[in-house]
Scaffold this active site. Structure first.
Site, PDB file in Angstrom:
ATOM      1  N   ARG A  52     -44.226 -36.081   9.335  1.00 53.64           N
ATOM      2  CA  ARG A  52     -43.882 -34.944  10.190  1.00 53.64           C
ATOM      3  C   ARG A  52     -45.165 -34.256  10.655  1.00 53.64           C
ATOM      4  O   ARG A  52     -45.252 -33.734  11.761  1.00 53.64           O
ATOM      5  CB  ARG A  52     -42.981 -33.936   9.453  1.00 53.64           C
ATOM      6  CG  ARG A  52     -42.728 -32.688  10.281  1.00 53.64           C
ATOM      7  CD  ARG A  52     -41.577 -31.782   9.817  1.00 53.64           C
ATOM      8  NE  ARG A  52     -41.164 -31.927   8.463  1.00 53.64           N
ATOM      9  CZ  ARG A  52     -41.779 -31.369   7.411  1.00 53.64           C
ATOM     10  NH1 ARG A  52     -42.841 -30.618   7.580  1.00 53.64           N
ATOM     11  NH2 ARG A  52     -41.306 -31.568   6.201  1.00 53.64           N
ATOM     12  N   TYR A 105     -36.008 -25.050  34.576  1.00 59.44           N
ATOM     13  CA  TYR A 105     -35.007 -25.946  33.992  1.00 59.44           C
ATOM     14  C   TYR A 105     -33.870 -25.155  33.341  1.00 59.44           C
ATOM     15  O   TYR A 105     -34.123 -24.208  32.572  1.00 59.44           O
ATOM     16  CB  TYR A 105     -35.704 -26.840  32.960  1.00 59.44           C
ATOM     17  CG  TYR A 105     -34.789 -27.839  32.321  1.00 59.44           C
ATOM     18  CD1 TYR A 105     -34.329 -28.935  33.042  1.00 59.44           C
ATOM     19  CD2 TYR A 105     -34.379 -27.690  31.008  1.00 59.44           C
ATOM     20  CE1 TYR A 105     -33.476 -29.846  32.461  1.00 59.44           C
ATOM     21  CE2 TYR A 105     -33.530 -28.602  30.415  1.00 59.44           C
ATOM     22  CZ  TYR A 105     -33.071 -29.675  31.143  1.00 59.44           C
ATOM     23  OH  TYR A 105     -32.237 -30.575  30.573  1.00 59.44           O
ATOM     24  N   ASP A 177     -44.700 -25.781  33.499  1.00 58.07           N
ATOM     25  CA  ASP A 177     -43.914 -27.000  33.328  1.00 58.07           C
ATOM     26  C   ASP A 177     -44.321 -27.958  34.450  1.00 58.07           C
ATOM     27  O   ASP A 177     -44.017 -27.724  35.619  1.00 58.07           O
ATOM     28  CB  ASP A 177     -42.417 -26.639  33.404  1.00 58.07           C
ATOM     29  CG  ASP A 177     -41.512 -27.842  33.150  1.00 58.07           C
ATOM     30  OD1 ASP A 177     -41.959 -28.995  33.379  1.00 58.07           O
ATOM     31  OD2 ASP A 177     -40.352 -27.628  32.760  1.00 58.07           O
ATOM     32  N   LYS A 202     -39.134 -37.801  31.492  1.00 55.57           N
ATOM     33  CA  LYS A 202     -39.037 -38.020  32.930  1.00 55.57           C
ATOM     34  C   LYS A 202     -40.131 -38.983  33.420  1.00 55.57           C
ATOM     35  O   LYS A 202     -40.181 -40.102  32.978  1.00 55.57           O
ATOM     36  CB  LYS A 202     -39.051 -36.676  33.652  1.00 55.57           C
ATOM     37  CG  LYS A 202     -38.153 -35.611  32.989  1.00 55.57           C
ATOM     38  CD  LYS A 202     -36.669 -35.935  33.055  1.00 55.57           C
ATOM     39  CE  LYS A 202     -35.781 -35.064  32.177  1.00 55.57           C
ATOM     40  NZ  LYS A 202     -35.942 -33.634  32.314  1.00 55.57           N
TER      41      LYS A 202
END
Ligand code: PLP
Length: 386
Positions: A52, A105, A177, A202
Site C-alpha cells: 500500500r 466532472y 484537472d 481516460k
C-alpha cells in the site's frame, strides 16, 4: 542522454523505466505482491515494506507521469475521484474554503456536497472561465482552487496562468484537472499550477480497460501529503492497472494527434448542419475562448459537444450511431457518444445543469482514432435519422 532533456515522445516511452536489472526485461515488471521479505527486523530492502505504501510498478508510473507533466513528483490513485479527494484531504481542514469550477466532472460535485460539506469544508462553484468570478469568490479562508480546462461537457476554457496568480495572491493551492487535454496538449505546472490531477482512466491509459487517477506536482510538501494519503486512506491502484497506464502512455504522442485530427473532421460535419443548433469545440474560431485555447493548448483535443435542442432528439441521435458506441467515459481509442444531462451528470442538480448551459439536448462525443472518414459518415447518417 539526460532524461530531463528528452523530448515528449521519448519521455512517454522511457521515463521512469529501465531494463530490469535481474533479467534485462525491457518492460517494467508487474510487481504483483502485497509484502516484501526483510533482511532483518526493521530493515526492508530499498525501503519496500508493504505494497500500500510502495510498489515498484506504481513508482515507475508515478515517475513517468511526472516527467510528462514536467513535475518532480507523482502519486497514483485507484481512480480520478480518489486522486481529487486526496487533494482535498491534503490541503483543506474544517472551516477552509474551496473554489471549484462550476462544470467540473460531475463526481466532484457529488463528493463535495455529500461528503465534504458534512466535514465542514465550505465551497463555491464558479465559472472559472470568467476570472472576475474567481476573484470575487476569494475569501480569507480560501485554500484551494480546483479547475478543469477544457471543462466537461461545456468546453469552457480556464486561463491557468491567471488562476495561478489569483491563487498565489490568496495563499491558495491551484489544482488543474488535465484529463481532457493530457500533457501532450497542455502542461498546467508550466503555467504556474501547483497540482495537476488526472483520471488515468481516460487518454493516458487510452484503451478503456482500467480505472485510475494521479496527482503530479513540483512541491515536495504537497507530494509528501499525497504519499501520506496513499498510505493512510489506501486508495492505491493495483500493479497491473499501473502497468496498463504505463503501456498506454508509450503511445500518447501518437494517439493525441490522431484524436485531434478526427475531432476536426467530425466538427466539420456538425457545424453548419441543419439539425445541429450549436457546436462547442475550442478549436472553432467562434468558440468564445478560442484565442485563449490557442495560446494555452498545443491542439484542441477530441472532446466535442453539440446541441440538438431536445432530450428526445439527443437520445435518438445517441441511439443511431454505429461506430460511436453509447457509453460514459472518454479518451479511449474507440469513439463514444453520450448524453451528459441524463448520463455522466445525472447526479448534478437540474437547475445547476441549466445554469452552466448543460441542457437535455446536449450530446458529447469522445472522438477516437478509428478512420476519420468512417466517423464522419457515422455522424452524418445518425443526423439524417433525426
Ligand atoms: C472521468 C473523469 C474524472 C473521474 O475519474 P475516475 O477515474 O472515473 O474516478 C475526473 N475528471 C474528469 C475530467 C474525468 O473525465
Amino acid at each position: 542522454m539526460d532524461p530531463a532533456a528528452q523530448r515528449f515522445g521519448t519521455r512517454a516511452i522511457h521515463a521512469g523505466q529501465r531494463p530490469d536489472p535481474a533479467t534485462g526485461a525491457i518492460m517494467m515488471p508487474i510487481f504483483q505482491t502485497s509484502t516484501y521479505v526483510q533482511d532483518a527486523v526493521g530493515a526492508p530492502r530499498d525501503g519496500y515494506d508493504y505494497a500500500r505504501v510502495r510498489n515498484p510498478t506504481r513508482e515507475a508510473l508515478q515517475a513517468n507521469l511526472a516527467a510528462l507533466e514536467n513535475g518532480r513528483y507523482g502519486a497514483a490513485f485507484s481512480s480520478g475521484l480518489a486522486a481529487t479527494e486526496a487533494i482535498v484531504k491534503t490541503v483543506l481542514k474544517a472551516g477552509d474554503h474551496l473554489i471549484c469550477g462550476a462544470d467540473v466532472y460531475g463526481g466532484v460535485d457529488r463528493m463535495l456536497r455529500h461528503v465534504w460539506e458534512r466535514f465542514g469544508v465550505d465551497f463555491d462553484f464558479v465559472n472559472t472561465g470568467d476570472l472576475d468570478q474567481v476573484r470575487a469568490a476569494i475569501r480569507p479562508e480560501t485554500r484551494l482552487i480546483h479547475v478543469e480546462t477544457p471543462s466537461n461537457p461545456t468546453m469552457t476554457i480556464t486561463d491557468i496562468a491567471a488562476c495561478a496568480a489569483i491563487a498565489r495572491d490568496a495563499g491558495a493551492v491551484l489544482s488543474v484537472d488535465n484529463t481532457f487535454a493530457t500533457p501532450f496538449l497542455q502542461r498546467p505546472l508550466d503555467d504556474g499550477a501547483d497540482v495537476v490531477m488526472h483520471s488515468t482512466t481516460k487518454f493516458l491509459n487510452g484503451h478503456s480497460d482500467m480505472i485510475g487517477g494521479a496527482l503530479l506536482t513540483n512541491s515536495g510538501e504537497l507530494a509528501e501529503g499525497f504519499h501520506f494519503q496513499q498510505k493512510t486512506s489506501g486508495a492505491v491502484p493495483g500493479p497491473f492497472d499501473c502497468w496498463l497506464v504505463l503501456r498506454g502512455t508509450k503511445t500518447l504522442h501518437l494517439r493525441m494527434p490522431a484524436h485531434c485530427r478526427n475531432a476536426r473532421q467530425v466538427v466539420d460535419v456538425l457545424r453548419g448542419h441543419d439539425e445541429v443548433e450549436s457546436v462547442r469545440y475550442p478549436g472553432l474560431e467562434d468558440h468564445p475562448q478560442h484565442a485563449l485555447a490557442r495560446r494555452q493548448m498545443r491542439d484542441f483535443g477530441s472532446m466535442v459537444s453539440f446541441d440538438l435542442g431536445t432530450e428526445e432528439r439527443a437520445n435518438r441521435f445517441a441511439g443511431s450511431t454505429r461506430v460511436f458506441q453509447l457509453a460514459e467515459s472518454l479518451g479511449g481509442v474507440e469513439s463514444l457518444v453520450c448524453v451528459p444531462f441524463t448520463m455522466t451528470h445525472a447526479s448534478v442538480p437540474d437547475e445547476k445543469k441549466r445554469e452552466i448551459g448543460l441542457g437535455p439536448g446536449l450530446v458529447r462525443l469522445s472522438v477516437g482514432v478509428e478512420d476519420g472518414d468512417d466517423l464522419a459518415e457515422d455522424i452524418e447518417q445518425a443526423l439524417a435519422r433525426l
